[in-house]
Design a protein around this motif. Structure first.
Motif, PDB file in Angstrom:
ATOM      1  N   THR A  16      22.153   6.882  11.133  1.00  0.00           N
ATOM      2  CA  THR A  16      21.932   6.077  12.325  1.00  0.00           C
ATOM      3  C   THR A  16      21.037   6.868  13.266  1.00  0.00           C
ATOM      4  OG1 THR A  16      24.134   5.131  12.086  1.00  0.00           O
ATOM      5  CG2 THR A  16      23.059   4.821  14.197  1.00  0.00           C
ATOM      6  N   VAL A  17      19.948   6.285  13.675  1.00  0.00           N
ATOM      7  CA  VAL A  17      18.989   6.923  14.577  1.00  0.00           C
ATOM      8  C   VAL A  17      18.856   6.025  15.797  1.00  0.00           C
ATOM      9  CG1 VAL A  17      16.601   7.711  14.836  1.00  0.00           C
ATOM     10  CG2 VAL A  17      17.765   7.962  12.636  1.00  0.00           C
ATOM     11  N   VAL A  18      18.926   6.630  16.994  1.00  0.00           N
ATOM     12  CA  VAL A  18      18.854   5.858  18.229  1.00  0.00           C
ATOM     13  C   VAL A  18      17.836   6.513  19.154  1.00  0.00           C
ATOM     14  CG1 VAL A  18      20.186   4.899  20.143  1.00  0.00           C
ATOM     15  CG2 VAL A  18      21.332   5.378  17.990  1.00  0.00           C
ATOM     16  N   ARG A  19      17.008   5.679  19.823  1.00  0.00           N
ATOM     17  CA  ARG A  19      16.026   6.203  20.773  1.00  0.00           C
ATOM     18  C   ARG A  19      15.707   5.153  21.817  1.00  0.00           C
ATOM     19  NH1 ARG A  19      10.112   5.469  19.622  1.00  0.00           N
ATOM     20  NH2 ARG A  19       9.971   3.544  18.470  1.00  0.00           N
ATOM     21  N   ILE A  20      15.083   5.598  22.912  1.00  0.00           N
ATOM     22  CA  ILE A  20      14.556   4.671  23.906  1.00  0.00           C
ATOM     23  C   ILE A  20      13.100   4.420  23.534  1.00  0.00           C
ATOM     24  CG2 ILE A  20      13.880   4.374  26.312  1.00  0.00           C
ATOM     25  CD1 ILE A  20      16.330   5.915  27.134  1.00  0.00           C
ATOM     26  N   ASP A  21      12.723   3.156  23.448  1.00  0.00           N
ATOM     27  CA  ASP A  21      11.369   2.778  23.071  1.00  0.00           C
ATOM     28  C   ASP A  21      10.563   2.413  24.308  1.00  0.00           C
ATOM     29  OD1 ASP A  21       9.242   2.084  21.243  1.00  0.00           O
ATOM     30  OD2 ASP A  21       9.702  -0.002  21.726  1.00  0.00           O
ATOM     31  N   ASP A  22       9.541   3.180  24.599  1.00  0.00           N
ATOM     32  CA  ASP A  22       8.608   2.918  25.698  1.00  0.00           C
ATOM     33  C   ASP A  22       9.289   2.628  27.028  1.00  0.00           C
ATOM     34  OD1 ASP A  22       6.375   3.321  24.097  1.00  0.00           O
ATOM     35  OD2 ASP A  22       6.295   1.226  23.486  1.00  0.00           O
ATOM     36  N   GLY A  23      10.467   3.200  27.243  1.00  0.00           N
ATOM     37  CA  GLY A  23      11.166   2.993  28.496  1.00  0.00           C
ATOM     38  C   GLY A  23      11.635   1.574  28.715  1.00  0.00           C
ATOM     39  N   GLN A  24      11.666   0.774  27.660  1.00  0.00           N
ATOM     40  CA  GLN A  24      11.994  -0.644  27.783  1.00  0.00           C
ATOM     41  C   GLN A  24      13.315  -1.036  27.127  1.00  0.00           C
ATOM     42  OE1 GLN A  24      10.004  -2.831  29.559  1.00  0.00           O
ATOM     43  NE2 GLN A  24       8.897  -0.976  30.107  1.00  0.00           N
ATOM     44  N   SER A  25      13.665  -0.371  26.039  1.00  0.00           N
ATOM     45  CA  SER A  25      14.864  -0.783  25.307  1.00  0.00           C
ATOM     46  C   SER A  25      15.423   0.379  24.498  1.00  0.00           C
ATOM     47  CB  SER A  25      14.539  -1.945  24.363  1.00  0.00           C
ATOM     48  OG  SER A  25      13.610  -1.526  23.380  1.00  0.00           O
ATOM     49  N   VAL A  26      16.712   0.267  24.172  1.00  0.00           N
ATOM     50  CA  VAL A  26      17.366   1.214  23.272  1.00  0.00           C
ATOM     51  C   VAL A  26      17.226   0.653  21.869  1.00  0.00           C
ATOM     52  CG1 VAL A  26      19.560   2.261  22.628  1.00  0.00           C
ATOM     53  CG2 VAL A  26      18.996   1.974  25.041  1.00  0.00           C
ATOM     54  N   GLN A  27      16.737   1.481  20.949  1.00  0.00           N
ATOM     55  CA  GLN A  27      16.519   1.023  19.573  1.00  0.00           C
ATOM     56  C   GLN A  27      17.410   1.790  18.610  1.00  0.00           C
ATOM     57  OE1 GLN A  27      12.431   1.401  18.451  1.00  0.00           O
ATOM     58  NE2 GLN A  27      11.910  -0.567  19.329  1.00  0.00           N
ATOM     59  N   PRO A  28      18.479   1.159  18.108  1.00  0.00           N
ATOM     60  CA  PRO A  28      19.242   1.776  17.023  1.00  0.00           C
ATOM     61  C   PRO A  28      18.639   1.351  15.683  1.00  0.00           C
ATOM     62  CG  PRO A  28      20.456  -0.071  17.934  1.00  0.00           C
ATOM     63  CD  PRO A  28      19.156   0.024  18.688  1.00  0.00           C
ATOM     64  N   LYS A  29      18.541   2.294  14.785  1.00  0.00           N
ATOM     65  CA  LYS A  29      18.052   1.991  13.437  1.00  0.00           C
ATOM     66  C   LYS A  29      19.074   2.526  12.450  1.00  0.00           C
ATOM     67  CE  LYS A  29      13.191   2.070  14.606  1.00  0.00           C
ATOM     68  NZ  LYS A  29      11.883   2.570  14.279  1.00  0.00           N
ATOM     69  N   LEU A  30      19.468   1.684  11.516  1.00  0.00           N
ATOM     70  CA  LEU A  30      20.422   2.084  10.489  1.00  0.00           C
ATOM     71  C   LEU A  30      19.673   2.347   9.204  1.00  0.00           C
ATOM     72  CD1 LEU A  30      23.212  -0.540  11.218  1.00  0.00           C
ATOM     73  CD2 LEU A  30      22.964   1.766  12.136  1.00  0.00           C
ATOM     74  N   ARG A  31      19.939   3.481   8.599  1.00  0.00           N
ATOM     75  CA  ARG A  31      19.225   3.871   7.388  1.00  0.00           C
ATOM     76  C   ARG A  31      20.169   3.871   6.183  1.00  0.00           C
ATOM     77  NH1 ARG A  31      14.328   6.175   9.180  1.00  0.00           N
ATOM     78  NH2 ARG A  31      14.434   6.814  11.332  1.00  0.00           N
ATOM     79  N   GLY A  32      20.589   2.697   5.777  1.00  0.00           N
ATOM     80  CA  GLY A  32      21.437   2.583   4.604  1.00  0.00           C
ATOM     81  C   GLY A  32      20.599   2.329   3.367  1.00  0.00           C
ATOM     82  N   CYS A  33      21.131   2.622   2.219  1.00  0.00           N
ATOM     83  CA  CYS A  33      20.426   2.361   0.963  1.00  0.00           C
ATOM     84  C   CYS A  33      20.513   0.881   0.617  1.00  0.00           C
ATOM     85  CB  CYS A  33      21.049   3.179  -0.160  1.00  0.00           C
ATOM     86  SG  CYS A  33      20.782   4.936   0.006  1.00  0.00           S
ATOM     87  N   ASP A  34      19.400   0.307   0.246  1.00  0.00           N
ATOM     88  CA  ASP A  34      19.363  -1.085  -0.215  1.00  0.00           C
ATOM     89  C   ASP A  34      20.037  -2.036   0.765  1.00  0.00           C
ATOM     90  OD1 ASP A  34      18.046  -0.297  -2.562  1.00  0.00           O
ATOM     91  OD2 ASP A  34      19.965   0.213  -3.489  1.00  0.00           O
ATOM     92  N   LEU A  35      19.865  -1.775   2.053  1.00  0.00           N
ATOM     93  CA  LEU A  35      20.425  -2.594   3.121  1.00  0.00           C
ATOM     94  C   LEU A  35      21.950  -2.612   3.140  1.00  0.00           C
ATOM     95  CD1 LEU A  35      17.916  -5.576   3.002  1.00  0.00           C
ATOM     96  CD2 LEU A  35      17.867  -3.587   4.502  1.00  0.00           C
ATOM     97  N   ASP A  36      22.580  -1.637   2.482  1.00  0.00           N
ATOM     98  CA  ASP A  36      24.032  -1.516   2.566  1.00  0.00           C
ATOM     99  C   ASP A  36      24.401  -1.091   3.984  1.00  0.00           C
ATOM    100  OD1 ASP A  36      24.375  -2.134  -0.080  1.00  0.00           O
ATOM    101  OD2 ASP A  36      24.484  -0.047  -0.749  1.00  0.00           O
ATOM    102  N   PRO A  37      25.570  -1.480   4.454  1.00  0.00           N
ATOM    103  CA  PRO A  37      25.968  -1.074   5.797  1.00  0.00           C
ATOM    104  C   PRO A  37      26.195   0.434   5.873  1.00  0.00           C
ATOM    105  CG  PRO A  37      27.774  -2.187   4.684  1.00  0.00           C
ATOM    106  CD  PRO A  37      26.576  -2.289   3.784  1.00  0.00           C
ATOM    107  N   VAL A  38      25.972   0.983   7.039  1.00  0.00           N
ATOM    108  CA  VAL A  38      26.259   2.390   7.278  1.00  0.00           C
ATOM    109  C   VAL A  38      27.722   2.481   7.690  1.00  0.00           C
ATOM    110  CG1 VAL A  38      25.755   4.364   8.749  1.00  0.00           C
ATOM    111  CG2 VAL A  38      23.899   2.909   7.944  1.00  0.00           C
ATOM    112  N   GLU A  39      28.487   3.292   6.989  1.00  0.00           N
ATOM    113  CA  GLU A  39      29.904   3.456   7.316  1.00  0.00           C
ATOM    114  C   GLU A  39      30.066   4.656   8.225  1.00  0.00           C
ATOM    115  OE1 GLU A  39      32.479   3.470   3.937  1.00  0.00           O
ATOM    116  OE2 GLU A  39      31.348   1.866   2.965  1.00  0.00           O
TER     117      GLU A  39
END
Length: 62
Positions: A16-39
């Motif tokens: 799970t990677v989280v950052r602020i994008d251009d001072g406008q929004s919080v962007q969480p990104k989940l990096r699971g394999c084959d779109l599997d959920p991150v546990e």
């Protein structure tokens, strides 16, 4: 384009990677394999919640 470098936070071993994008929004990104959920275990879930709260506070102050 953002004038300040992005602060990137990694949770759950980088799944799970989280950052602020251009001072406008919080962007969480989940990096699971084959779109599997991150546990997340309880500690990882708490770390993610703390990180999201921190970024929301920073975004509010921009």
């Amino acid at each position: 384009m953002s004038e300040t470098p992005a602060e990137i936070y990694r949770v759950a071993g980088g799944d799970t990677v989280v950052r602020i994008d251009d001072g406008q929004s919080v962007q969480p990104k989940l990096r699971g394999c084959d779109l599997d959920p991150v546990e997340l275990n309880e500690h990882q879930a708490e770390a993610l919640a703390e990180t999201l709260t921190l970024l929301a506070q920073r975004l509010r102050s921009l």
